[in-house]
Scaffold this motif. Structure first.
Motif, PDB file in Angstrom:
ATOM      1  N   HIS A   1     -10.093  10.545  -0.902  1.00 40.94           N
ATOM      2  CA  HIS A   1     -10.698   9.210  -0.994  1.00 40.94           C
ATOM      3  C   HIS A   1     -10.751   8.543   0.380  1.00 40.94           C
ATOM      4  O   HIS A   1     -11.804   8.043   0.807  1.00 40.94           O
ATOM      5  N   HIS A   2      -9.633   8.555   1.098  1.00 42.77           N
ATOM      6  CA  HIS A   2      -9.579   7.930   2.425  1.00 42.77           C
ATOM      7  C   HIS A   2     -10.499   8.664   3.399  1.00 42.77           C
ATOM      8  O   HIS A   2     -11.190   8.056   4.221  1.00 42.77           O
ATOM      9  N   ALA A   3     -10.517  10.002   3.310  1.00 40.34           N
ATOM     10  CA  ALA A   3     -11.366  10.788   4.215  1.00 40.34           C
ATOM     11  C   ALA A   3     -12.842  10.453   4.001  1.00 40.34           C
ATOM     12  O   ALA A   3     -13.606  10.298   4.971  1.00 40.34           O
TER      13      ALA A   3
ATOM     14  N   LEU B   1      -6.336   5.394  -1.503  1.00 38.52           N
ATOM     15  CA  LEU B   1      -5.985   4.230  -0.704  1.00 38.52           C
ATOM     16  C   LEU B   1      -6.176   2.979  -1.538  1.00 38.52           C
ATOM     17  O   LEU B   1      -7.230   2.767  -2.141  1.00 38.52           O
ATOM     18  N   GLU B   2      -5.134   2.141  -1.578  1.00 37.20           N
ATOM     19  CA  GLU B   2      -5.223   0.861  -2.289  1.00 37.20           C
ATOM     20  C   GLU B   2      -5.950  -0.164  -1.413  1.00 37.20           C
ATOM     21  O   GLU B   2      -6.087   0.028  -0.193  1.00 37.20           O
ATOM     22  N   PRO B   3      -6.434  -1.248  -2.009  1.00 38.24           N
ATOM     23  CA  PRO B   3      -7.131  -2.276  -1.215  1.00 38.24           C
ATOM     24  C   PRO B   3      -6.305  -2.832  -0.060  1.00 38.24           C
ATOM     25  O   PRO B   3      -6.857  -3.268   0.962  1.00 38.24           O
ATOM     26  N   ASP B   4      -4.969  -2.824  -0.192  1.00 39.27           N
ATOM     27  CA  ASP B   4      -4.133  -3.335   0.902  1.00 39.27           C
ATOM     28  C   ASP B   4      -3.909  -2.298   1.989  1.00 39.27           C
ATOM     29  O   ASP B   4      -3.176  -2.543   2.950  1.00 39.27           O
ATOM     30  N   GLY B   5      -4.517  -1.119   1.851  1.00 38.99           N
ATOM     31  CA  GLY B   5      -4.410  -0.086   2.870  1.00 38.99           C
ATOM     32  C   GLY B   5      -3.263   0.877   2.688  1.00 38.99           C
ATOM     33  O   GLY B   5      -3.069   1.782   3.515  1.00 38.99           O
ATOM     34  N   GLU B   6      -2.483   0.748   1.632  1.00 38.51           N
ATOM     35  CA  GLU B   6      -1.350   1.632   1.396  1.00 38.51           C
ATOM     36  C   GLU B   6      -1.788   2.850   0.586  1.00 38.51           C
ATOM     37  O   GLU B   6      -2.466   2.708  -0.428  1.00 38.51           O
TER      38      GLU B   6
END
Length: 658
Positions: free
Chosen positions: A542-544, A574-579
């Motif tokens: 997802h992040h990639a 990845l969560e909306p807060d970036g974690e």
């Protein structure tokens, strides 16, 4: 007037580097170094490993070290230390036998008295030799044998301390013994003045060498060099004594008084040893070695064996390169040649040259944190090799040559490049003719006019590029399973090959390398090459894909190409807060967020090609869904064919959309 013909001289080759030998294969060494780095070694440790293993045609430091230890073991296995004592014992028996043969036919009381003296000699060899020091020999043969004992002891004691004295002592007559005694007296006086720091020591040294230089074939140039030579040899002689049994040492100490029949010689040598020990306390005066062979050695041979062992130990330390600031230039090549032969010195010199070329040709550089890293030049060479391997595999697999025909159907870039076998681009005629003219002018500087001949090496072809640009995102899985299952290095080679292809043949394309494990990040090719595998759970595709979408949006005029290399289904997002959030088995939320990014890329016109490594059914089901949703495809190349599959898909996508 015609210039004279050049003259040449031919002669035998007297050792050293083979003038006809090929230089170290730097390209092969770079490939090997790159492979080590891609497997997770630091460039420094990779270079050290390369030098330890060696390169094609040149054994490495490990092999040279093995031969050193083998040589050391042979010296200790072959020899024993009582050679001088055995020789003295033989000469003593010969002297006594000859004397008894001379006395036996004589009926006089004097003869019987002498026989009684001989029968009452102590059992020990040294004590018997000492007892016979004042004996009046009846037999000339016996007298000569006893004289040989004294001469042998003198020569062995001197040779154990003066390496080159054998050549200066071809005879041992009274005049020779007097010269030796005079040399020792002057030497002890010179060393005492040196220890005191007298101002006239340089003058006294020159006078000493003028008078006694024949005893020192090494030709030292100063008192310090003379002390170094003598102290090293005296320390070896002391280590020889340390290696003997107590009985052997006691016998030699007693026999020393009979050296050349002059007890003063032993005293002068003892004084010399004491002075050298004070001047060079750092020498190894307390060491010893175990000899377990059957070949006896005299004191001179034994001291040389101890010196050889010390030299072998020093060479082993130099070859280990384990001390701070170690460089291969530190290796004593002359000592290595003495111990292992000239070929070993040539091998060590070639390894040192290889290390020097790595530094001088800008293949390694120092990072801000002080560590070594591969330079862009080295990375280009690695990429070129990786791409060549990919092209070779493409030819074998498909028989086409698309990867080499960069932009053959496109427009000229204004540049040119040297012709390579298989190129079909048109010649750049002006550059080709210019190359031929310059080459011939260099080969025939005095010739004017005439025809210019074009060589294959002169030919340059017009460089072209495709009419369209591409924004390429290569997303590579860096989770621990990639390391564990042997996919780490093939993944890096794939990235290197694609990076080199884009940078050299499709320079207008924008390539972004993205790694993803628990989270994703963008890296340059150097960072990816040096990336070490780490224990990290999570496959955050997802992040990639988020990062890939950002790259595509930054290049709206380019066709989007998204390539994904993975061996596992998404287990993190990845969560909306970036974690990042990880869970196994995957949460529905992880799969939903990943597919949302697939849909976003599809709306941007990107089709996603997934290169699936492994046989996981859950992974297969997921990548099939990605292909259907994006209009992309799934490729199962295996690790051996990964690079060829990625490059071929990149080229296929460009041709299809160009």
């Amino acid at each position: 007037m015609a210039s004279p013909a050049p003259r040449y001289r031919y002669g035998p080759w007297h050792g050293g580097d083979d003038p006809l030998a090929a230089p170290p294969d730097l390209r092969a060494a770079i490939d090997e170094l790159g492979r080590e780095v891609m497997e997770g070694r630091s460039p420094r440790s990779a270079l050290e490993e390369l030098l330890r293993r060696g390169v094609r045609g040149t054994p490495g430091l490990d092999e040279l070290t093995r031969r050193l230890w083998q040589r050391r073991s042979e010296i200790q296995r072959r020899h024993r230390l009582d050679g001088t004592l055995q020789e003295v014992r033989k000469l003593l028996e010969a002297a006594l036998d000859a004397e008894r043969r001379a006395l036996f036919p004589d009926p006089s009381d004097d003869a019987r008295f002498r026989e009684a003296q001989l029968d009452a000699l102590p059992a020990g060899t040294a004590a018997a030799v000492t007892e016979l020091a004042d004996y009046d020999w009846r037999s000339s043969e016996a007298r000569q044998a006893y004289q040989r004992i004294q001469d042998l002891l003198g020569r062995e004691m001197l040779e154990s301390r003066f390496q080159g004295i054998k050549e200066a002592m071809r005879n041992t007559g009274p005049q020779d013994v007097a010269r030796i005694r005079e040399m020792l007296t002057d030497l002890n006086a010179l060393l005492a003045a040196h220890a005191r720091g007298d101002a006239d020591v340089p003058r006294r040294f020159e006078e000493f060498m003028r008078r006694h230089g024949e005893f020192f074939p090494e030709q030292p140039q100063s008192v310090a060099e003379l002390v170094d030579l003598l102290a090293a040899r005296a320390a070896a002689a002391q280590r020889l004594l340390n290696s003997m049994t107590d009985e052997q040492r006691a016998e030699l100490a007693q026999l020393a008084q009979q050296a050349f029949g002059d007890a003063g010689l032993a005293e002068q040598l003892a004084q010399l040893d004491a002075q050298l020990r004070g001047l060079r306390p750092g020498e190894d005066w307390t060491g010893s070695a175990r000899f377990r062979g059957q070949q006896p050695m005299g004191l001179g041979e034994g001291a040389q064996a101890m010196a050889d062992l010390a030299e072998l130990d020093a060479l082993a330390e130099q070859l280990s390169q384990s001390y701070p600031g170690a460089r291969l230039e530190d290796i004593d090549l002359e000592a290595l040649a003495r111990q292992l032969g000239g070929d070993a010195a040539v091998d060590a010199r070639r390894l040192a040259e290889l290390e020097r070329q790595f530094r001088e040709q800008n293949l390694l550089e120092r990072a801000p944190d002080g560590s070594l890293r591969l330079t862009p030049k080295a990375l280009r060479r690695l990429g070129e090799t990786a791409l060549r391997q990919v092209i070779d595999r493409l030819r074998t697999r498909r028989g086409d040559r698309d990867s080499e025909r960069a932009g053959a159907a496109g427009e000229p870039t204004g540049g040119s490049r040297p012709w390579q076998f298989g190129d079909t681009e048109p010649w750049d005629t002006p550059r080709t003719v210019r190359n031929a003219v310059l080459r011939e002018a260099g080969e025939h500087p005095g010739r004017r006019g005439g025809r210019v001949r074009i060589d294959v090496a002169d030919v340059e072809v017009v460089e072209t590029e495709q009419r369209s640009r591409a924004a390429v995102a290569l997303c590579v899985d860096t989770s621990w399973s990639m390391v564990q299952d042997g996919r780490w290095v093939p993944m890096k080679r794939t990235a290197l090959a694609l990076h080199h292809l884009v940078r050299t043949r499709y320079r207008n394309d924008a390539l972004q390398l993205i790694t993803f494990g628990r989270s994703a990040g963008t890296v340059d090719v150097g960072e990816l090459t040096a990336l070490e595998g780490a224990w990290e759970q999570g496959t955050n595709l997802h992040h990639a894909l988020l990062l890939a979408g950002g790259h595509v949006r930054r290049h709206p005029d380019a066709q989007p190409v998204v390539l994904v290399v993975t061996d596992g289904e998404p287990t993190a997002h990845l969560e909306p807060d970036g974690e990042p959030v990880f869970n196994y088995p995957p949460m529905p939320r992880t799969l939903a967020r990943t597919m949302a990014e697939v849909d976003a890329l599809t709306r941007l016109g990107a089709s996603i090609t997934v290169f699936m490594l492994g046989e996981d059914p859950r992974l297969r089901a997921f990548v099939d869904l990605v292909a259907r949703r994006s209009g992309g495809r799934v490729v199962e190349p295996g690790t051996d064919g990964l690079g060829a599959a990625v490059v071929a898909d990149y080229l296929r996508t460009r041709r299809r959309r160009g």
